[in-house]
Each structure stands twice: as structure tokens, then as C-alpha cells.
Design an enzyme around this catalytic site. Sequence first.
Site, PDB file in Angstrom:
ATOM      1  N   ASP A 266      43.419  47.982  37.900  1.00 45.08           N
ATOM      2  CA  ASP A 266      42.168  48.363  37.242  1.00 45.08           C
ATOM      3  C   ASP A 266      42.390  49.306  36.057  1.00 45.08           C
ATOM      4  OD1 ASP A 266      40.980  47.061  39.482  1.00 45.08           O
ATOM      5  OD2 ASP A 266      40.955  48.950  40.607  1.00 45.08           O
TER       6      ASP A 266
ATOM      7  N   GLU B  10      31.848  42.188  39.058  1.00 42.81           N
ATOM      8  CA  GLU B  10      32.301  43.583  39.067  1.00 42.81           C
ATOM      9  C   GLU B  10      33.066  43.855  37.759  1.00 42.81           C
ATOM     10  OE1 GLU B  10      34.907  43.995  42.480  1.00 42.81           O
ATOM     11  OE2 GLU B  10      36.420  42.694  41.612  1.00 42.81           O
TER      12      GLU B  10
END
Length: 371
Positions: free
Chosen positions: A64, A271
Amino acid sequence: MKKHSFFRKTVFALMATTALATACQSNTSAGEGEETATASADSTATADQNYLSQPLVTDIYTADPSAHVFNGKIYIYPSHDIDANVPEKDDGSHFAMKDYHVFSMDNPDAKIVDHGVALDIQDIPWAGRQLWAPDAAFKDGTYYLYFPVKDKEDVFRIGVATSSSPTGPFKPQPQPMDKTFSIDPAVFVDTDGSAYMYFGGIWGGQLQRWSTGTYKTSDEYPADDQPALTAKVGRLSSDMTSISGDVQNVQIVDQDGKPLLTGDNERRFFEAPFMHKYNGKYYFSYSTGDTHNIVYAIGDSPTGPFTYQGVLLKPVQGWTNHHSIIEYDGKWYLFYHDTQLSGKTHLRNIKMTELKYNPDGTIQTITAYNG
Ligand code: FUB
């Protein structure tokens, strides 16, 4: 809602690896081949040439990546993946991270430097478990680290921590940020200095439990033919630690101006929201989750609406796909992750590659994995 399970892509990956293993071991029976494939998927089975770029960090697992340019240097704020021996589930419990490291690079070709632990879950008074994808911002001499973590009631909330250094250590605020919930905060500071936080994620990210504005313990999705759940956006107040005004839906529409629908798994928001600005336009990008792409939509304002354009990054190795985009010295770079080092979906490694625009402002689709 069509649910494509966490395991579906894993099964496809195993089938592909099985084919590879079988091709390489012509004497292996089908049963033995399957065993080899499982073992291979848990080690590094895929040839390096199948990957567009190589891991930036190899001694710990990172994911991420939120990259930023502060004072001419690149700083990366990733998740720090660990093997907590939690079984793989659709709610993402196996992503059981406990701290963040910050990394820096003097320029896109420079060696990456690990600045160590910048924030530990033990130092966040309200935190329970699962320190997920963070982001960072800078204003008036202070660096802000925004992070999602489940509270002690197992509800994802977003917190903020501050430091006088881009590498921390960061001191968390005693409470989560008001008006925020779910996961994956992404902070965008516009050219006029106004700052916005985008956030949200369905399934394990719990966005589907906030339809009434307060948390419910059961999941609630709109019907397949109804507008899909989408990311949230709120304007940050001047202190950068709270949202001023209401949080709004990030509206994503198709080329006919119609909102993307719940059943449109190939395009709807899942997301990993991210915002960047290119040639005066606002690019809202995100992961489609169970269809594994990073896609993008373009708008004229940081709060939308945004018109869907297409795929920015095709599926990488591993279930999740998550990214950020920076400009450095006139070139644009995509930061993303895959599972090249581990073959395990919760043990990822961050990567970067150049990102290019077409003359009409659309982004050239990146294929980072040929597995
Ligand atoms: O790292 C945990 C979660 O996986 C992130 O919050 C999601 O965006 C996905 O990458």
C-alpha cells in the site's frame, strides 16, 4: 452483490503456477503437480522477467505505498506486512499489521532508505488491531500521518499522528478523527492549499456498515442495479486533523453520466482511493477489489463527479492492488505492490514504475505482471 471471494484469485494463481510446474516437470503426475504448485505459490516461483519492476524493499514486507515528494525527496508511507498466522478470510483478518516504517529515496533512481518504525500500534490509545494502508501530508512545518486501524470494538476508524520530521516518529492524536470511518485514507493537497481526505473500502474495510451514518454490525449493500457504494471525501480543516463540513460520496459516473452500479464489479469502487492532479484535471483512482484492477476517473473538481476512464494498472500478483502516483522532475511514477517475494497475498512488497499519459490526458494502462 456478486461476491468474488478472496480465494478465487488465489485458485487462479495456483492453477497458473500448476501449469508452470507441470510444464517444467514433465514426469510429475497431476496430484504431485498440485502439491508442487501449492509449495511453489508459497515460495518465489515466478520468474523475474514476468514482473515489470523489482521490489524496492526486500528485508521486510511492505504494501500500500503512499508516495510523496517533500523537500525534493521521495518519501514512501507503506503498510508493514507481517505473518501473524491469522487464517485467510474475506474480512481481511490475515492483514494483521502492527506498525509503520517510513522510507525515502533521494530521487527515483536512488537507493531506498528505511527510517525504521515511525508509529507503533501500541502507542495509539484507541487502537485494537490491523494497522492498514496509511497516507501522509505536510503543512506549515508539520507532517501528518493518517492511518486506518480497528478500534477496540473491531470497527475500522481513521486516526492521525503528527511529527516535525517526514520520517517520524509520529505522535497519534488521542481519538480517531471525527466524521471518518472505514479504511484507506488518501490526502490530497490542491495547488491552492486546500486539503481533502478520501477514504473507504468495502468488504473487510466495512464501508457497507455505515449506510445510515452510524456503524451497524451487519453488511448492507445496494442491489446490483443500484448505484454502488463509493469512497467518501471530506475537506480537511486548516489544522489538518479534522474534517470541516460534511463528508460526501465520491460520485463516479460512466461516459453517459450514469453512476456506476453495485453489480459492475469490473468498474465500481472497492478500496484504495487516490487523488492526483494533471493538467488542471482531477484524477480519482481506486482498486476494483475482487476484479483486481486499479482504475481511474477524471473530474473538474477535487470532490467530483468523476467520469470513469479505464484501467490504470492491471491485476498484479496477489489479491490486493493498491497504488499512489507522484510527479518528480517532470516525470510521473506509479507506486504499487505485489507478492513477488513471498507468493502470499498478505506478505507484499512495494514497487515503482513510470506512468505515462496520452496526449488527450488519458493514462497508458500498465501491465506489471505477466503471471
Ligand atoms: O493492506 C491492507 C489492505 O489491503 C489495504 O487497506 C487495502 O487497500 C488492501 O491493499
